[in-house]
Write an enzyme that holds these catalytic residues in place. Structure first.
Site, PDB file in Angstrom:
ATOM      1  N   LYS A 129      28.478  -0.429  25.815  1.00  0.00           N
ATOM      2  CA  LYS A 129      28.932  -1.745  26.315  1.00  0.00           C
ATOM      3  C   LYS A 129      29.304  -2.671  25.151  1.00  0.00           C
ATOM      4  O   LYS A 129      28.915  -2.412  23.997  1.00  0.00           O
ATOM      5  CB  LYS A 129      27.822  -2.373  27.156  1.00  0.00           C
ATOM      6  CG  LYS A 129      26.543  -2.658  26.378  1.00  0.00           C
ATOM      7  CD  LYS A 129      25.378  -3.000  27.309  1.00  0.00           C
ATOM      8  CE  LYS A 129      24.122  -3.260  26.532  1.00  0.00           C
ATOM      9  NZ  LYS A 129      22.935  -3.291  27.410  1.00  0.00           N
ATOM     10  N   TYR A 181      33.836 -28.662   5.587  1.00  0.00           N
ATOM     11  CA  TYR A 181      33.878 -29.682   6.640  1.00  0.00           C
ATOM     12  C   TYR A 181      32.603 -30.517   6.681  1.00  0.00           C
ATOM     13  O   TYR A 181      31.506 -30.001   6.435  1.00  0.00           O
ATOM     14  CB  TYR A 181      34.053 -29.026   8.005  1.00  0.00           C
ATOM     15  CG  TYR A 181      35.464 -28.537   8.281  1.00  0.00           C
ATOM     16  CD1 TYR A 181      36.573 -29.361   8.084  1.00  0.00           C
ATOM     17  CD2 TYR A 181      35.683 -27.252   8.765  1.00  0.00           C
ATOM     18  CE1 TYR A 181      37.855 -28.911   8.359  1.00  0.00           C
ATOM     19  CE2 TYR A 181      36.951 -26.787   9.052  1.00  0.00           C
ATOM     20  CZ  TYR A 181      38.041 -27.628   8.842  1.00  0.00           C
ATOM     21  OH  TYR A 181      39.291 -27.176   9.116  1.00  0.00           O
TER      22      TYR A 181
HETATM   23  C1  LIG Z   1      21.866  -2.487  26.839  1.00  0.00           C
HETATM   24  C2  LIG Z   1      20.984  -1.647  27.684  1.00  0.00           C
HETATM   25  C3  LIG Z   1      20.393  -0.482  27.160  1.00  0.00           C
HETATM   26  C4  LIG Z   1      20.437  -0.113  25.695  1.00  0.00           C
HETATM   27  O1  LIG Z   1      19.376  -0.761  25.022  1.00  0.00           O
HETATM   28  P1  LIG Z   1      19.123  -0.550  23.440  1.00  0.00           P
HETATM   29  O2  LIG Z   1      17.952  -1.412  23.150  1.00  0.00           O
HETATM   30  O3  LIG Z   1      20.368  -1.043  22.775  1.00  0.00           O
HETATM   31  O4  LIG Z   1      18.903   0.883  23.222  1.00  0.00           O
HETATM   32  C5  LIG Z   1      19.716   0.350  28.041  1.00  0.00           C
HETATM   33  N1  LIG Z   1      19.598   0.022  29.350  1.00  0.00           N
HETATM   34  C6  LIG Z   1      20.118  -1.099  29.873  1.00  0.00           C
HETATM   35  C7  LIG Z   1      19.926  -1.406  31.323  1.00  0.00           C
HETATM   36  C8  LIG Z   1      20.809  -1.982  29.052  1.00  0.00           C
HETATM   37  O5  LIG Z   1      21.299  -3.118  29.561  1.00  0.00           O
END
Ligand SMILES: *Cc1c(COP(=O)(O)O)cnc(C)c1O
Length: 369
Positions: free
Chosen positions: A38, A264
């Site tokens: 993601k 700035y």
């Molecule tokens: C993002 C996510 C993961 C991955 O978690 P990590 O800590 O990056 O390994 C797993 N399960 C769900 C439901 C998530 O939203």
């Protein structure tokens, strides 16, 4: 590593392979492995990472939203793709691109069943998400009869898995709570299985879950941050290799006199003569203003160069008074030597946030191994 001529996120796929193999070594060989890609694969390059994971033999991929899954399919990714947070308004695309929804509420279940029926689907794969304490998304125990009733003799869908998510898998002080979540998930998924006449897979571990609660790996685990080289604890980081290195270059060097200001709002004022370097990276690239005023620093010729004053949209100025450097020299924001976790810590945040903040404006490049 070759020199860059502009701000570049260099991706090392051999590090990804190393991390994948390490995480796999922590689970049973028969446990399935889902790679979480993601948010552009944690700010790296979703397509490149997904292709590599497919090649490495990952069993599943996950994204947060349908649009992310669509990009993967359009790039030719064949692996099953779990969509962790689908919204009903995207169900048509979800089905068209054969993405698998995590169903987390009665409302989403009903809307999905309707779409599946309208599009004449049979045995369309879905996943049932249980809330065991994170209180973010998911069904509760009181919903199980309802889920079973709605899905049991409904040929449109098939429940491929039941899942839940730990709230504090990286926190040893919350071990008791995590164990409670795990036993609650076991109970909920058993109850669901009893009501169906088949047994869906079960999964609840993220990266820190794999490390701290391997006994709860069930039939699959879901790893994101670990694949990208961060383990949320030093003894795990030691086994992993950061995939992304964020580099930039010095565009200009200024001599600053005493009682001058930099940037700035004149947020930095000099109390002695110094030398500043301007770098072509700013908050529009993902370096938030919270890194300014001396908190965050970059590395130039192996030395620390703290950010002077406010972070601009497209630039930062750093203090190079004690560094032998010239225009065109490389500056490293984070990478294997100075981790994104350490950079993030300077502004009180975590690797996840700085990695996913690196904006699409920043060029991505593969490291030649
Ligand atoms: C993002 C996510 C993961 C991955 O978690 P990590 O800590 O990056 O390994 C797993 N399960 C769900 C439901 C998530 O939203």
């Amino acid at each position: 590593m070759s020199k860059v001529g502009e701000t570049t996120l260099v991706l090392d796929l051999s590090a990804l392979e190393h991390n994948y193999n390490y995480l796999r070594s922590q689970i049973r060989p028969e446990t399935k492995f889902l790679g979480v890609v993601k948010a552009f694969a944690y700010g790296s390059d979703m397509i490149v990472i997904a292709r590599k994971l497919e090649q490495l033999g990952a069993d599943y991929l996950a994204v947060a939203y349908v649009s992310e899954g669509v990009l993967l399919r359009e790039a030719g990714i064949q692996l099953p793709i779990l969509v962790l947070h689908p919204l009903a308004s995207n169900f048509d695309d979800l089905i068209e691109y054969y993405l698998e929804p995590s169903i987390y509420s009665r409302n989403i279940l009903n809307q999905f069943l309707e779409t599946a029926k309208l599009t004449k689907k049979t045995a369309y794969p879905v996943h049932i998400k249980f809330n065991t304490g994170l209180n973010r998304l998911g069904f509760s125990e009181a919903d199980i009869d309802y889920i079973a009733e709605k899905t049991k003799n409904n040929g449109s869908i098939i429940i491929v898995s039941a899942l839940s998510h730990l709230a504090a898998s990286e926190d040893v002080n919350e071990r008791e709570f995590s164990l409670k979540q795990i036993s609650s998930f076991e109970n909920l998924s058993n109850k669901l299985t009893e009501k169906l006449d088949y047994a869906p897979m079960r999964h609840m571990l993220n990266t820190s879950g794999i490390i701290n609660y391997p006994e709860a790996q069930f039939e699959m685990v879901r790893s994101g941050i670990g694949l990208y080289g961060y383990g949320n604890q030093a003894n795990v980081d030691a086994h992993l290799r950061p995939v992304a290195t964020l580099k930039t270059v010095i565009s200009q060097i200024h001599q600053i006199d005493i009682n001058e200001s930099v940037g700035y709002n004149r947020a930095f004022k000099s109390n002695k003569p110094l030398k500043s370097a301007t770098l072509p990276i700013g908050h529009a690239d993902g370096i938030g203003r919270q890194y300014g005023k001396g908190k965050g620093f970059v590395t130039i010729n192996n030395k620390k160069a703290p950010i002077l004053g406010n972070v601009c949209m497209d630039m930062i100025m750093v203090d190079v008074t004690d560094i032998d450097c010239k225009e065109g020299d490389e500056a490293i924001v984070f990478g294997p030597k100075k981790s994104a976790e350490n950079f993030a810590a300077t502004a009180n945040t975590i690797s996840y946030e700085i990695l996913t903040a690196i904006s699409q404006r920043v060029k991505r490049e593969l490291k030649n191994n």
